[in-house]
Each structure stands twice: as C-alpha cells, then as structure tokens.
Design an enzyme around this catalytic site. Sequence first.
Site, PDB file in Angstrom:
ATOM      1  N   ARG A 255      -2.820   8.843   7.532  1.00 12.12           N
ATOM      2  CA  ARG A 255      -3.695   9.854   6.538  1.00 12.12           C
ATOM      3  C   ARG A 255      -3.131  11.250   6.258  1.00 12.12           C
ATOM      4  O   ARG A 255      -1.969  11.260   6.635  1.00 12.12           O
ATOM      5  CB  ARG A 255      -4.744   9.985   7.852  1.00 12.12           C
ATOM      6  CG  ARG A 255      -5.263   9.326   8.599  1.00 12.12           C
ATOM      7  CD  ARG A 255      -6.886   8.776   7.626  1.00 12.12           C
ATOM      8  NE  ARG A 255      -7.280   7.442   7.593  1.00 12.12           N
ATOM      9  CZ  ARG A 255      -7.754   6.639   8.011  1.00 12.12           C
ATOM     10  NH1 ARG A 255      -6.104   5.851   7.276  1.00 12.12           N
ATOM     11  NH2 ARG A 255      -8.131   6.055   8.601  1.00 12.12           N
ATOM     12  N   HIS A 303      -4.809   5.035  -1.239  1.00 11.78           N
ATOM     13  CA  HIS A 303      -4.746   4.342  -0.118  1.00 11.78           C
ATOM     14  C   HIS A 303      -5.456   3.060  -0.218  1.00 11.78           C
ATOM     15  O   HIS A 303      -6.770   2.690  -0.083  1.00 11.78           O
ATOM     16  CB  HIS A 303      -6.793   5.129  -0.168  1.00 11.78           C
ATOM     17  CG  HIS A 303      -6.630   4.514   1.454  1.00 11.78           C
ATOM     18  ND1 HIS A 303      -6.935   6.298   2.116  1.00 11.78           N
ATOM     19  CD2 HIS A 303      -6.226   3.976   2.505  1.00 11.78           C
ATOM     20  CE1 HIS A 303      -7.175   6.079   3.151  1.00 11.78           C
ATOM     21  NE2 HIS A 303      -7.171   4.160   3.282  1.00 11.78           N
TER      22      HIS A 303
HETATM   23  P1  NAP Z   1      -3.088   1.896  16.988  1.00 16.11           P
HETATM   24  O1  NAP Z   1      -2.745   0.476  17.464  1.00 16.11           O
HETATM   25  O2  NAP Z   1      -4.077   2.664  17.956  1.00 16.11           O
HETATM   26  O3  NAP Z   1      -1.129   2.632  16.987  1.00 16.11           O
HETATM   27  C1  NAP Z   1      -1.368   4.321  16.854  1.00 16.11           C
HETATM   28  C2  NAP Z   1       0.281   4.824  17.006  1.00 16.11           C
HETATM   29  O4  NAP Z   1      -0.021   5.918  16.715  1.00 16.11           O
HETATM   30  C3  NAP Z   1       0.065   4.141  18.593  1.00 16.11           C
HETATM   31  O5  NAP Z   1       2.001   3.675  18.853  1.00 16.11           O
HETATM   32  C4  NAP Z   1       0.128   5.331  19.254  1.00 16.11           C
HETATM   33  O6  NAP Z   1       1.347   5.742  19.999  1.00 16.11           O
HETATM   34  C5  NAP Z   1       0.929   6.408  18.066  1.00 16.11           C
HETATM   35  N1  NAP Z   1       0.722   7.253  18.634  1.00 16.11           N
HETATM   36  C6  NAP Z   1      -0.812   8.603  18.650  1.00 16.11           C
HETATM   37  N2  NAP Z   1      -0.845   9.720  19.077  1.00 16.11           N
HETATM   38  C7  NAP Z   1       0.571   9.820  18.133  1.00 16.11           C
HETATM   39  C8  NAP Z   1       1.184  11.281  18.471  1.00 16.11           C
HETATM   40  N3  NAP Z   1       0.616  12.391  18.675  1.00 16.11           N
HETATM   41  N4  NAP Z   1       2.519  11.378  17.917  1.00 16.11           N
HETATM   42  C9  NAP Z   1       3.543   9.969  17.923  1.00 16.11           C
HETATM   43  N5  NAP Z   1       2.948   9.082  17.921  1.00 16.11           N
HETATM   44  C10 NAP Z   1       1.258   8.737  17.991  1.00 16.11           C
HETATM   45  O7  NAP Z   1      -3.551   1.872  15.267  1.00 16.11           O
HETATM   46  P2  NAP Z   1      -3.302   1.325  14.165  1.00 16.11           P
HETATM   47  O8  NAP Z   1      -4.162   0.246  14.263  1.00 16.11           O
HETATM   48  O9  NAP Z   1      -2.122   0.470  13.475  1.00 16.11           O
HETATM   49  O10 NAP Z   1      -3.542   2.176  12.664  1.00 16.11           O
HETATM   50  C11 NAP Z   1      -2.681   3.157  12.248  1.00 16.11           C
HETATM   51  C12 NAP Z   1      -3.278   4.363  11.455  1.00 16.11           C
HETATM   52  O11 NAP Z   1      -3.140   3.504  10.483  1.00 16.11           O
HETATM   53  C13 NAP Z   1      -4.555   4.202  11.173  1.00 16.11           C
HETATM   54  O12 NAP Z   1      -5.245   5.013  12.897  1.00 16.11           O
HETATM   55  C14 NAP Z   1      -5.303   4.184   9.923  1.00 16.11           C
HETATM   56  O13 NAP Z   1      -5.729   6.258  10.199  1.00 16.11           O
HETATM   57  C15 NAP Z   1      -4.308   4.399   9.281  1.00 16.11           C
HETATM   58  N6  NAP Z   1      -3.877   3.430   8.478  1.00 16.11           N
HETATM   59  C16 NAP Z   1      -4.108   3.292   7.211  1.00 16.11           C
HETATM   60  C17 NAP Z   1      -4.387   2.513   6.271  1.00 16.11           C
HETATM   61  C18 NAP Z   1      -4.203   2.874   4.628  1.00 16.11           C
HETATM   62  O14 NAP Z   1      -4.699   1.795   4.083  1.00 16.11           O
HETATM   63  N7  NAP Z   1      -4.059   3.415   4.549  1.00 16.11           N
HETATM   64  C19 NAP Z   1      -4.448   1.010   7.073  1.00 16.11           C
HETATM   65  C20 NAP Z   1      -5.425   1.230   7.629  1.00 16.11           C
HETATM   66  C21 NAP Z   1      -4.849   1.709   8.763  1.00 16.11           C
HETATM   67  P3  NAP Z   1       0.749   4.747  21.740  1.00 16.11           P
HETATM   68  O15 NAP Z   1       0.739   3.523  21.321  1.00 16.11           O
HETATM   69  O16 NAP Z   1       1.220   5.524  22.630  1.00 16.11           O
HETATM   70  O17 NAP Z   1      -0.425   4.565  22.463  1.00 16.11           O
HETATM   71  C1  GLV Z   2      -8.117   2.606   6.375  1.00 17.97           C
HETATM   72  O1  GLV Z   2      -7.755   4.038   6.272  1.00 17.97           O
HETATM   73  C2  GLV Z   2      -8.237   1.763   8.131  1.00 17.97           C
HETATM   74  O2  GLV Z   2      -8.004   3.018   9.057  1.00 17.97           O
HETATM   75  O3  GLV Z   2      -8.410   0.755   7.896  1.00 17.97           O
END
Ligand code: NAP
Ligand code: GLV
Length: 340
Positions: A255, A303
Amino acid sequence: MLARAARVIAYDRAMHIVITHNEPGAGLAWQRELSRRLPDLQISIDPGCPDGAAGLPGTRSHPASAELASADIAIGWKPPADFFSRHSRLQAFFSTGAGVDHLLRHPGLPAGLTIIRLEDAGMGPLMADYCLHELLRIAGRHDAYAAQQRDRCWQELPAFSREDLPVGIVGVGVLGAQVGAHLARAGFTVRGFARSAKSIEGVEVMHGDRAWPAFLAASRVLILLAPHTPQTDKLIDAAALRLLQPQGWLINVARGALVVEADLIAELDSGRLAGATLDVFRQEPLPASDPLWHHRAVRITPHVSAPTQIGPSAEQIAGKIGALRRGERCSGQVDSQRGY
Ligand code: NAP
Ligand code: GLV
C-alpha cells in the site's frame, strides 16, 4: 470472532448476499460468478455502487429496499459511505481483495462486524512473478539501457549478480511467503520480516523491533508486502531507506501509505537509492501532478501486481460461505484490533 461468524450465518431463512464494488462492471461480474456457485441464495447488487441499477435477468437481483436492508452477508470492495447504514443487519463482510484497509477505515463500519479476506486465491503466483520480473530488470540494468536507447547510446554495463542484490521482504504472510520462496528458488538471497516468527523454505525470517535495523541493513532490494495498519503507516521513511545497502531499490506492492513519498524522492534524488518500482500509492489513481510520474528512477504500474482473480476468488468465498452455513470455521477472518 470465529464463534460469532459461525453462529451468524447458520440462519433458517434463505440468506441474502449483497455485492458492493466501486468499479463499474465488477458488481455484475461478481454476481454472475457467485450465482453460479451459490444458486440457492439471493444475490443482489447494492444500489449505491456503480452496477446497482443493473443485475442478472432471472435472478432475484432487484429486491425491494426492505429486503436489501436485511442482507446477511456483503461481498465487495470499497463500499460507499452510507453502505452500512443501509445494511444494518449485516453479519459478515467478505473483502474481494487480500487487504481490508478499505473496510477498517470506513467511518460507518459497525464494531464487531466479521470481516473475511481473500487468501491467495490466485494472487500469489502473480505477485511472485511481478517481483521476480522487477529483480531481473534490476539485475540486467534494463532501466539504464532504456535511458541509453533514448540517447542512442551503445554501451555495455556490468550486470548485477544475484549475490549483489540481497532481497528483504517486509511482510511474509500469504503473499510475501510465496514471493520469498519464488525469489529464493530463482537464486536470490531472501530475508523476510514479520511481526512473528515463521519458517519459509529458502528464506530467513526476522521479526521484532530489535531485528528491524539489521533486517534493513542486510537488504539492497526492499519489497513491501505488509498490510496498511497504524503500525505500518509511514514505516518506510528516510531513516529506514538510509539503512538499506547503498544503491538500493524499493519495490512497493503493498500500500502506498507505507512509504513517506517525500523521503523516497529525496533518497532517489541524492543517489543513495538507485530506483523504486511503485505499484501502489497513498492516493489512487496517482494524481497527474504527482512528481513521481516524471522521476527518472521510478517505475509506476497502476496497482496491478496481483489483481483479484474473480473465478478462484468466488470459488474461495463460496466455499467459506458454505463452511459457515454448516457452522464450521473458516480461515481468513480479520483481527480488526491488529488491522489485518
Ligand atoms: P497477510 O497474509 O495478512 O500477511 C501480512 C504480513 O505482514 C504478515 O507476515 C504479517 O506478520 C506482516 N506484518 C503485519 N504488520 C506488520 C508490521 N507492523 N511490521 C512487519 N510486518 C508486519 O497478507 P497478504 O495476503 O500476504 O497480503 C499482504 C498485503 O498485500 C495486503 O494487505 C495488501 O495490502 C497487499 N496486496 C496488494 C496487492 C496489489 O495488487 N498490489 C494485491 C494483494 C495484496 P505476521 O505474519 O507476523 O502476522
Ligand atoms: C489488492 O490490493 C488487494 O488487497 O487484494
């Protein structure tokens, strides 16, 4: 939270699902995909979203407003401001993305509403390929060659080896873990940083505030894949960027709000940071006046590093609704205190 969701959805009466999505066409697409998978349920499009006036012919897609008020489950992305006041009996919201910041920052979000997010649903391999592609471009000096081409300059530059480009991934959850494993398999040295300890093949995972400076100092390419929470807002400022190895890169696919844009530009202008690939921005679409558009060391994509894959996502959501109707638990429930 889990017990609440399991109890909520085991209603005797037919469940009413409402779809809300800020992008034109998306409401209809979700209605089509979900109706195929949940044929016994009433699936409407919220009148407050762009597809609200449309709907699938032959379905109960235009319920009277009294029925809409009784929607049990919402599915969507960036609901309009008055959404929750119109759906006062809502019991659960399925985000059609991995991130839930669009919901947790909604001023009308009812306290205690169960929020369930997408888990991978086909996004992981896309995100992994996007990041690998950027690393290979960096390693092959493709930005420099693009600049040379503009100047009709023929000059071979030394390529970077994998060893020259140690990678640090902030956030190694569902997506970050896949990116890390993919890059490690491609021969890069990869470290991850998370809030808690975890084990990912080929990736050294560090965690905790005390490990943060050492994690940054070991990284030359920093990939952001943590959610936007109060803790990660402006996490990447001048101090963080200066801890990276010299001539580093930032790849932000999480983000925009994780990064202090003015600090990023200053680090790029000073030459301490060699480049940045930005897929996400504090304000989207990125305003035409934003200086990032014209920065020579910045690559911008709108994005798109891992767009929601509607088929696998509808399949995942339908499966979870089925589990909840049977009174079973489902994964992906958000801890709103934690923010993800
Ligand atoms: P997730 O499974 O919830 O993983 C989040 C990770 O971030 C976990 O490892 C968590 O730690 C870590 N985290 C949370 N707070 C933190 C902090 N303060 N400092 C360091 N690490 C921290 O989420 P995900 O499914 O992988 O998705 C991650 C993010 O990608 C989404 O929230 C979204 O914003 C972004 N995203 C972007 C796109 C795009 O097209 N650009 C697409 C999809 C998602 P723990 O494992 O210890 O809980
Ligand atoms: C995209 O940004 C998502 O959070 O899936």
